[in-house]
Design a protein around this motif. Sequence first.
Motif, PDB file in Angstrom:
ATOM      1  N   ARG A   7       0.611  12.997  11.550  1.00 21.18           N
ATOM      2  CA  ARG A   7       0.488  11.575  11.197  1.00 21.18           C
ATOM      3  C   ARG A   7      -0.984  11.452  10.145  1.00 21.18           C
ATOM      4  NH1 ARG A   7       2.567  10.848  16.406  1.00 21.18           N
ATOM      5  NH2 ARG A   7       4.409  10.015  16.223  1.00 21.18           N
ATOM      6  N   LEU A   8      -1.850  12.294  10.459  1.00 25.19           N
ATOM      7  CA  LEU A   8      -3.036  12.302   9.557  1.00 25.19           C
ATOM      8  C   LEU A   8      -2.990  13.028   8.213  1.00 25.19           C
ATOM      9  CD1 LEU A   8      -5.647  13.375  12.299  1.00 25.19           C
ATOM     10  CD2 LEU A   8      -5.483  11.278  11.092  1.00 25.19           C
ATOM     11  N   ARG A   9      -1.875  13.763   8.155  1.00 23.78           N
ATOM     12  CA  ARG A   9      -1.528  14.229   6.823  1.00 23.78           C
ATOM     13  C   ARG A   9      -0.899  13.143   5.927  1.00 23.78           C
ATOM     14  NH1 ARG A   9      -0.902  19.994   6.211  1.00 23.78           N
ATOM     15  NH2 ARG A   9       1.153  19.681   4.751  1.00 23.78           N
ATOM     16  N   THR A  74       0.699   4.565   6.971  1.00 24.14           N
ATOM     17  CA  THR A  74       0.802   3.014   7.558  1.00 24.14           C
ATOM     18  C   THR A  74      -0.356   3.204   8.934  1.00 24.14           C
ATOM     19  OG1 THR A  74       2.760   3.277   8.590  1.00 24.14           O
ATOM     20  CG2 THR A  74       2.617   1.931   6.458  1.00 24.14           C
ATOM     21  N   LEU A  75      -1.241   2.128   8.809  1.00 24.67           N
ATOM     22  CA  LEU A  75      -1.970   1.872  10.221  1.00 24.67           C
ATOM     23  C   LEU A  75      -1.619   0.190  10.480  1.00 24.67           C
ATOM     24  CD1 LEU A  75      -5.146   3.202   8.768  1.00 24.67           C
ATOM     25  CD2 LEU A  75      -4.015   4.241  10.687  1.00 24.67           C
ATOM     26  N   LEU A  76      -1.272   0.217  11.886  1.00 18.14           N
ATOM     27  CA  LEU A  76      -1.045  -0.910  12.389  1.00 18.14           C
ATOM     28  C   LEU A  76      -2.204  -1.707  13.163  1.00 18.14           C
ATOM     29  CD1 LEU A  76       1.362  -3.122  12.838  1.00 18.14           C
ATOM     30  CD2 LEU A  76       1.755  -1.947  15.125  1.00 18.14           C
ATOM     31  N   LEU A 102       4.842   2.961  17.289  1.00 16.34           N
ATOM     32  CA  LEU A 102       5.839   3.986  17.226  1.00 16.34           C
ATOM     33  C   LEU A 102       7.217   3.515  16.785  1.00 16.34           C
ATOM     34  CD1 LEU A 102       4.932   6.036  20.499  1.00 16.34           C
ATOM     35  CD2 LEU A 102       4.530   6.777  18.237  1.00 16.34           C
ATOM     36  N   ALA A 103       7.532   2.545  17.443  1.00 15.95           N
ATOM     37  CA  ALA A 103       8.990   1.838  17.111  1.00 15.95           C
ATOM     38  C   ALA A 103       9.017   1.438  15.679  1.00 15.95           C
ATOM     39  CB  ALA A 103       9.071   0.540  17.908  1.00 15.95           C
ATOM     40  N   LEU A 104       7.825   0.871  15.094  1.00 15.74           N
ATOM     41  CA  LEU A 104       7.922   0.594  13.686  1.00 15.74           C
ATOM     42  C   LEU A 104       7.563   1.814  12.922  1.00 15.74           C
ATOM     43  CD1 LEU A 104       5.526  -2.753  13.885  1.00 15.74           C
ATOM     44  CD2 LEU A 104       8.039  -2.578  13.423  1.00 15.74           C
ATOM     45  N   GLY A 105       7.431   2.915  13.251  1.00 12.77           N
ATOM     46  CA  GLY A 105       7.109   4.246  12.458  1.00 12.77           C
ATOM     47  C   GLY A 105       5.906   4.295  11.969  1.00 12.77           C
ATOM     48  N   VAL A 106       4.809   3.707  12.378  1.00  7.62           N
ATOM     49  CA  VAL A 106       3.516   3.692  11.724  1.00  7.62           C
ATOM     50  C   VAL A 106       2.927   5.225  11.911  1.00  7.62           C
ATOM     51  CG1 VAL A 106       3.228   1.377  11.808  1.00  7.62           C
ATOM     52  CG2 VAL A 106       2.080   2.853  13.498  1.00  7.62           C
ATOM     53  N   ASP A 107       1.871   5.243  11.248  1.00  7.62           N
ATOM     54  CA  ASP A 107       1.225   6.549  11.264  1.00  7.62           C
ATOM     55  C   ASP A 107      -0.314   6.568  12.019  1.00  7.62           C
ATOM     56  OD1 ASP A 107       2.716   8.066   9.515  1.00  7.62           O
ATOM     57  OD2 ASP A 107       2.245   6.668   8.294  1.00  7.62           O
TER      58      ASP A 107
END
Length: 267
Positions: A7-9, A74-76, A102-107
Motif C-alpha cells: 500500500r505504501l508503494r 488513496t487515503l481515507l 478495506l471495503a472501499l479499497g483505499v491504501d
Amino acid sequence: MDGIQMRLRKIFRQETGRSLIVAVDHGMALGPMTGLVDIKETIERLDATGLVDTWLLTKGVFKYAFNPRGCPGTLLRISGGATIAGPELTREGLTGTVEEGLALGVDGVAVSAFVGSPYEHETLINLAAVASQCRRWNMPLLGVVGVGKINEDKKQDPRFIALGARVAAEHGADLVKTYYTEKDFDRVVAGCPVPVLIAGGPKCETDLDTLKMVHGAIQGGARGIVMGRNIWQSPHPEALLTAVDGIIHRNMDVQEAFVELLREKQN
C-alpha cells in the motif's frame, strides 16, 4: 513484501520515494468552501494532470465524487465530527473504521490528533486505537497533527512541531502530516522515526510562497506534501501542481519551479 509495504508503494512514487498528496477532505468541517464547491469538478480537473500521487478524502466524497482515470493512491479520513458551526473544531471522534477503508479499497487511513489542545487525550487515544486496527490489516496510518486555535502561534515553533510529530509516531502512525517551520524543520524530521509530510496550512498569499514552502520542506527532509487549499484555491491550480511536482519529483529549485509555473500558465 507485506500488505502495508504494497500500500505504501501506491502512496509514494517509487522513482523518488516522495509523494504529492492532494487533500480534499476539508468539506467535512468547513462545508462547500471556495475551490471545493463542485468537488467532483475539482477532482476531475486536478486528476487530469496525472500528477497527483495520492488523494486524501472522506468516505462521502469517495463514494459520490471520486472517479479517477487511473489508479492513484488513496487515503481515507476516518476522524471528524466537528464543524466551524460548533464550539470546538478539535473535538474530533472516529467517523469510520479500518474495515470500511478495506471495503472501499483505499491504501491508508488518516486520523487527526490535536496536540496541546483541550482534546489532546481523546484524539491521541483514537489515533492509538486505529493504529492497533491498522496493524491487524496491514493498513498504513497517516497521523494528522493539529494544534487547535489556542496554539496557533506554536505552528512556527520547531520544538513544538517536533513534539507533535514524534508523539503521533509513538502512538502508532506510519506517516505524519504536520506543519512546516521555516526554522529547523530538519530537526522536526530527524526526531520523527516515520516519514514526515507537510500540511499546506492556511492559504499562502502567492503561488511563489507555496513553492518556497514546498521546497524548504523537501530540503529539510520531508517526504512530500499533503496540500489542499494552496493547490485548488490557486488561480492556476494545474500550473501550480506542475511546478510543485517539479520540486518534489524532479528536484527543481524555487526559481526553476517558478519558471515552470509561468510557462504552464501560458499553455
